[in-house]
Design an enzyme around this catalytic site. Structure first.
Site: not given
Ligand SMILES: O=P(O)(O)OP(=O)(O)OP(=O)(O)OC[C@H]1O[C@@H](n2cnc3c(O)ncnc32)[C@H](O)[C@@H]1O
Ligand SMILES: [Mg+2]
Length: 241
Positions: A198, A224, A52-53, A111, A195, A55
């Site tokens: 948010d 985070r 996820n770009a 996560d 992202f 994150k």
């Molecule tokens: O698993 P990775 O590859 O890390 O990437 P992902 O996007 O699939 O990440 P997750 O499985 O942890 O799912 C987290 C979801 O919560 C959202 N999310 C997490 N932190 C966030 C933040 O700081 N602001 C907005 N949305 C967030 C994110 O956009 C994802 O839809």
């Molecule tokens: Mg994921």
């Protein structure tokens, strides 16, 4: 249970409570119940086990002061493992271990998710799934509209973000940390920054959404940042200047 795991947190274990911080307990306070011995992350290469770009940008900024050479799972061509656990720590552990073993390097996974009180904490661990499109890809505007439509009839607007950060080493050792930020959900979404979800979250005591806020401010108070403060206190040393 392995002999070195008496602390109860040494493996950041699936189904085991991680070190946790939220806006009530105070992030990075150096938890009184924190186990004494946690593995230190030595300076060197570190895989950021996320695709996820948004994150990656935030986690890389958090790690930056510690002099690690970071490389993302995507840059290494690592696959995205299935996130089959029902906890943030569980899924972060899956991602961190998969990357650490595949790369032969320590790896840091995140996560995270968005929770709405009136939806029983959902979408929670399934936050990313709610944005999935049937043909592949994600649509966060659609996901936010779904959350708002389901939550709209309820007077309680409280919501929160959770972030689990898990460090894993190629030998299978893990350390896990969890942070939360409380607030409320708003609709329609506001702001182009950040992202994911948010634009529909206003942190407690604030007026702007995470999507409107200066990224440095989100960085100061986010789920985070809180998880990272615990990780830093337990596993990282700032390089001598
Ligand atoms: O698993 P990775 O590859 O890390 O990437 P992902 O996007 O699939 O990440 P997750 O499985 O942890 O799912 C987290 C979801 O919560 C959202 N999310 C997490 N932190 C966030 C933040 O700081 N602001 C907005 N949305 C967030 C994110 O956009 C994802 O839809
Ligand atoms: Mg994921």
């Amino acid at each position: 249970m392995p002999a070195d795991d008496r602390s109860g947190a040494g493996r950041g274990g699936l189904n085991r409570p991680a070190n946790a911080a939220d806006d009530r307990s105070g992030a990075g306070r150096g938890g009184l119940d924190r186990p004494a011995r946690q593995r230190q992350l030595a300076p060197g290469r570190l895989v950021l086990a996320s695709h996820n770009a948004g994150k990656l940008r935030e986690v890389a900024a958090l790690v930056a002061p510690f002099g690690m050479q970071v490389v993302s799972a995507g840059e290494l061509g690592l696959p995205e493992p299935a996130e089959t656990e029902d906890s943030f720590i569980g899924n972060a552990t899956i991602k961190a271990l998969a990357a650490a073993r595949a790369a032969g390097l320590p790896a840091l996974a995140d996560d995270s998710g968005f929770s709405v009180a009136s939806l029983g904490g959902g979408p929670g661990v399934r936050t990313a799934d709610w944005a999935e499109l049937p043909g592949g890809g994600r649509d966060y505007a659609m996901a936010m509209a779904k959350v708002a439509a389901l939550a709209e009839p309820h007077a309680d607007r409280s919501a929160w973000f959770t972030c689990a950060l898990v460090l894993a080493w190629p030998d299978g050792h893990t350390e896990g940390f969890e942070g939360k930020v409380q607030g409320s959900w708003v609709a329609p979404p506001r702001g182009e920054r950040g992202f994911g979800y948010d634009p529909m979250f206003v942190p407690e005591g604030g007026a702007e959404t995470f999507g409107e806020m200066d990224p440095a401010e989100k960085h100061r108070i986010s789920h985070r940042a809180r998880a990272f403060a615990l990780l830093e206190a337990a596993c990282l040393a700032r390089p001598a200047r």
